[in-house]
Design a protein around this motif. Structure first.
Motif, PDB file in Angstrom:
ATOM      1  N   UNK A 188       0.842  -1.197   0.000  1.00 26.03           N
ATOM      2  CA  UNK A 188       0.000   0.000   0.000  1.00 26.03           C
ATOM      3  C   UNK A 188       0.875   1.244   0.000  1.00 26.03           C
ATOM      4  N   UNK A 189       0.276   2.374  -0.312  1.00 21.49           N
ATOM      5  CA  UNK A 189       1.018   3.635  -0.396  1.00 21.49           C
ATOM      6  C   UNK A 189       0.230   4.744   0.277  1.00 21.49           C
ATOM      7  N   UNK A 190       0.953   5.774   0.683  1.00 25.13           N
ATOM      8  CA  UNK A 190       0.343   6.936   1.322  1.00 25.13           C
ATOM      9  C   UNK A 190       1.362   8.069   1.283  1.00 25.13           C
ATOM     10  N   UNK A 191       1.022   9.177   1.856  1.00 26.95           N
ATOM     11  CA  UNK A 191       1.938  10.321   1.942  1.00 26.95           C
ATOM     12  C   UNK A 191       2.122  10.701   3.395  1.00 26.95           C
ATOM     13  N   UNK A 192       3.330  11.142   3.704  1.00 26.09           N
ATOM     14  CA  UNK A 192       3.657  11.588   5.050  1.00 26.09           C
ATOM     15  C   UNK A 192       4.416  12.899   4.934  1.00 26.09           C
ATOM     16  N   UNK A 193       3.808  13.962   5.461  1.00 24.81           N
ATOM     17  CA  UNK A 193       4.402  15.304   5.390  1.00 24.81           C
ATOM     18  C   UNK A 193       4.700  15.691   3.950  1.00 24.81           C
ATOM     19  N   UNK A 194       3.791  15.310   3.068  1.00 27.11           N
ATOM     20  CA  UNK A 194       3.934  15.670   1.668  1.00 27.11           C
ATOM     21  C   UNK A 194       4.848  14.769   0.870  1.00 27.11           C
ATOM     22  N   UNK A 195       5.428  13.746   1.488  1.00 33.18           N
ATOM     23  CA  UNK A 195       6.347  12.829   0.806  1.00 33.18           C
ATOM     24  C   UNK A 195       5.658  11.471   0.687  1.00 33.18           C
ATOM     25  N   UNK A 196       5.610  10.949  -0.536  1.00 35.23           N
ATOM     26  CA  UNK A 196       4.966   9.666  -0.758  1.00 35.23           C
ATOM     27  C   UNK A 196       5.848   8.481  -0.365  1.00 35.23           C
ATOM     28  N   UNK A 197       5.242   7.398   0.025  1.00 39.79           N
ATOM     29  CA  UNK A 197       5.985   6.186   0.365  1.00 39.79           C
ATOM     30  C   UNK A 197       5.107   4.974   0.084  1.00 39.79           C
ATOM     31  N   UNK A 198       5.752   3.813  -0.090  1.00 43.25           N
ATOM     32  CA  UNK A 198       5.060   2.531  -0.237  1.00 43.25           C
ATOM     33  C   UNK A 198       5.549   1.594   0.859  1.00 43.25           C
ATOM     34  N   UNK A 199       4.621   0.844   1.414  1.00 47.43           N
ATOM     35  CA  UNK A 199       4.964  -0.054   2.508  1.00 47.43           C
ATOM     36  C   UNK A 199       4.417  -1.452   2.227  1.00 47.43           C
ATOM     37  N   UNK A 200       5.240  -2.454   2.487  1.00 48.35           N
ATOM     38  CA  UNK A 200       4.848  -3.846   2.290  1.00 48.35           C
ATOM     39  C   UNK A 200       4.537  -4.461   3.659  1.00 48.35           C
ATOM     40  N   UNK A 201       3.342  -4.983   3.782  1.00 45.45           N
ATOM     41  CA  UNK A 201       2.895  -5.594   5.030  1.00 45.45           C
ATOM     42  C   UNK A 201       2.781  -7.097   4.810  1.00 45.45           C
ATOM     43  N   UNK A 202       3.347  -7.853   5.721  1.00 44.79           N
ATOM     44  CA  UNK A 202       3.241  -9.321   5.648  1.00 44.79           C
ATOM     45  C   UNK A 202       2.625  -9.835   6.946  1.00 44.79           C
ATOM     46  N   UNK A 203       1.566 -10.610   6.793  1.00 39.80           N
ATOM     47  CA  UNK A 203       0.876 -11.213   7.936  1.00 39.80           C
ATOM     48  C   UNK A 203       1.031 -12.735   7.829  1.00 39.80           C
ATOM     49  N   UNK A 204       1.493 -13.361   8.913  1.00 38.41           N
ATOM     50  CA  UNK A 204       1.705 -14.819   8.894  1.00 38.41           C
ATOM     51  C   UNK A 204       1.536 -15.384  10.300  1.00 38.41           C
ATOM     52  N   UNK A 205       1.740 -16.709  10.391  1.00 33.54           N
ATOM     53  CA  UNK A 205       1.623 -17.420  11.676  1.00 33.54           C
ATOM     54  C   UNK A 205       0.300 -17.121  12.385  1.00 33.54           C
ATOM     55  N   UNK A 206      -0.777 -17.309  11.633  1.00 35.06           N
ATOM     56  CA  UNK A 206      -2.107 -17.150  12.231  1.00 35.06           C
ATOM     57  C   UNK A 206      -2.345 -18.257  13.253  1.00 35.06           C
ATOM     58  N   UNK A 207      -3.052 -17.910  14.308  1.00 33.73           N
ATOM     59  CA  UNK A 207      -3.493 -18.932  15.267  1.00 33.73           C
ATOM     60  C   UNK A 207      -4.814 -18.483  15.875  1.00 33.73           C
ATOM     61  N   UNK A 208      -5.799 -19.353  15.787  1.00 31.53           N
ATOM     62  CA  UNK A 208      -7.132 -19.075  16.329  1.00 31.53           C
ATOM     63  C   UNK A 208      -7.503 -20.201  17.284  1.00 31.53           C
ATOM     64  N   UNK A 209      -7.977 -19.836  18.478  1.00 33.76           N
ATOM     65  CA  UNK A 209      -8.419 -20.817  19.458  1.00 33.76           C
ATOM     66  C   UNK A 209      -9.764 -20.390  20.040  1.00 33.76           C
ATOM     67  N   UNK A 210     -10.665 -21.352  20.202  1.00 43.34           N
ATOM     68  CA  UNK A 210     -11.966 -21.052  20.791  1.00 43.34           C
ATOM     69  C   UNK A 210     -12.933 -22.211  20.627  1.00 43.34           C
ATOM     70  N   UNK A 211     -14.085 -22.090  21.259  1.00 46.07           N
ATOM     71  CA  UNK A 211     -15.145 -23.090  21.126  1.00 46.07           C
ATOM     72  C   UNK A 211     -16.039 -22.709  19.954  1.00 46.07           C
ATOM     73  N   UNK A 212     -16.346 -23.707  19.123  1.00 48.63           N
ATOM     74  CA  UNK A 212     -17.138 -23.455  17.924  1.00 48.63           C
ATOM     75  C   UNK A 212     -18.273 -24.470  17.830  1.00 48.63           C
ATOM     76  N   UNK A 213     -19.439 -23.976  17.417  1.00 52.58           N
ATOM     77  CA  UNK A 213     -20.599 -24.842  17.189  1.00 52.58           C
ATOM     78  C   UNK A 213     -20.706 -25.178  15.712  1.00 52.58           C
ATOM     79  N   UNK A 214     -20.879 -26.462  15.410  1.00 47.46           N
ATOM     80  CA  UNK A 214     -21.122 -26.923  14.048  1.00 47.46           C
ATOM     81  C   UNK A 214     -22.562 -27.424  13.960  1.00 47.46           C
TER      82      UNK A 214
END
Length: 271
Positions: free
Chosen positions: A150-176
């Motif tokens: 994604x990209x945006x501007x900060x103080x009038x200067x543009x930049x691009x940033x790469x975000x990486x999301x990994x190692x998901x973990x979900x725990x809980x009780x679920x009804x089927x």
């Protein structure tokens, strides 16, 4: 030669006594001891305990078999390539909308959601009301990842940033809940599940962004996941997945199959 007198016969009997007149050993028969009621009860309890141990072992084996069957069922139906494609589409829309709310324009979203057996959740049965309704303790740690540029501007200067999301973990009780025709399954968390993930961000173009901005992006992505689950899957809300006829799409293109195969290979390497 026979002895000459009775005296001689007596002498012979003393020297070589007749074995036929030898006394036999006396057999002593001891009366059997009466077993007390306490001892009888103790033996009965030992037998019952052995039976219970055997039944418990069989029960454990049965539970393990059902857990394996359920895990395979969830992976083959709920995490089919088609449903993984739906999750990719949902995740892409979620990333675009959430980052747009903090003035970041998304260039692309790359979701690696391989439909592999190793990505199936670990399920332990909590309760089962009948054949259609059951509650499970879920722990899910798939080798999935999401990359967002994604990209945006900060103080009038543009930049691009790469975000990486990994190692998901979900725990809980679920009804089927499985409908009568076994063509649709409804999923519902009893309460907000515990969610963990690793999030890394790096500037690709432009100046280094300050830490508060990185923290804001991290909080935005995590908050978007929490909000989506709360609005769609946490009681009283639920999500339904069609098992026999995919309502969202009816066919997979060659590109979909190639993408799923590539994602499966990448997922296996990450594991």
């Amino acid at each position: 030669q026979p002895p000459d007198s009775d005296e001689d016969e007596s002498i012979i009997n003393i020297i070589t006594p007749n074995v036929m007149h030898r006394d036999e050993p006396e057999l002593i028969v001891k009366p059997s001891r009466k077993i007390s009621d306490a001892e009888k009860r103790c033996r009965e309890l030992e037998i019952e305990n052995a039976k219970l141990k055997s039944a418990a072992a069989e029960s454990r084996d049965e539970v393990l078999r059902w857990r394996s069957i359920t895990k395979s069922f969830v992976n083959s139906l709920l995490l089919s390539p088609e449903n993984c494609e739906y999750l990719k589409k949902t995740t892409t829309e979620l990333m675009i909308s959430s980052l747009k709310n903090v003035d970041h324009e998304v260039q692309f979203v790359d979701c690696s959601f391989p439909s592999a057996p190793t990505n199936a959740p670990d399920l332990q049965l909590v309760s089962r009301n009948d054949e259609e309704n059951s509650q499970w303790e879920l722990k899910w740690n798939p080798s999935w990842s999401v990359q967002v540029l994604c990209s945006a501007t900060l103080a009038g200067v543009g930049y691009s940033i790469l975000i990486r999301v990994s190692n998901f973990e979900i725990q809980g009780k679920v009804n089927f809940t499985l409908n009568k025709g076994a063509s649709e399954i409804t999923i519902q968390f009893t309460k907000t599940p515990s969610i963990a993930m690793e999030l890394h961000s790096a500037v690709k173009v432009g100046p280094q962004i300050p830490m508060p901005l990185k923290t804001m992006i991290d909080r935005t992505v995590r908050g978007a996941c929490d909000t989506w689950l709360q609005k769609n899957v946490v009681a009283p809300k639920s999500i339904s997945i069609i098992l026999d006829k995919m309502r969202r799409r009816t066919t997979l293109t060659d590109e979909d199959v190639k993408a799923a195969m590539l994602a499966a290979v990448e997922g296996g390497e990450e594991k």
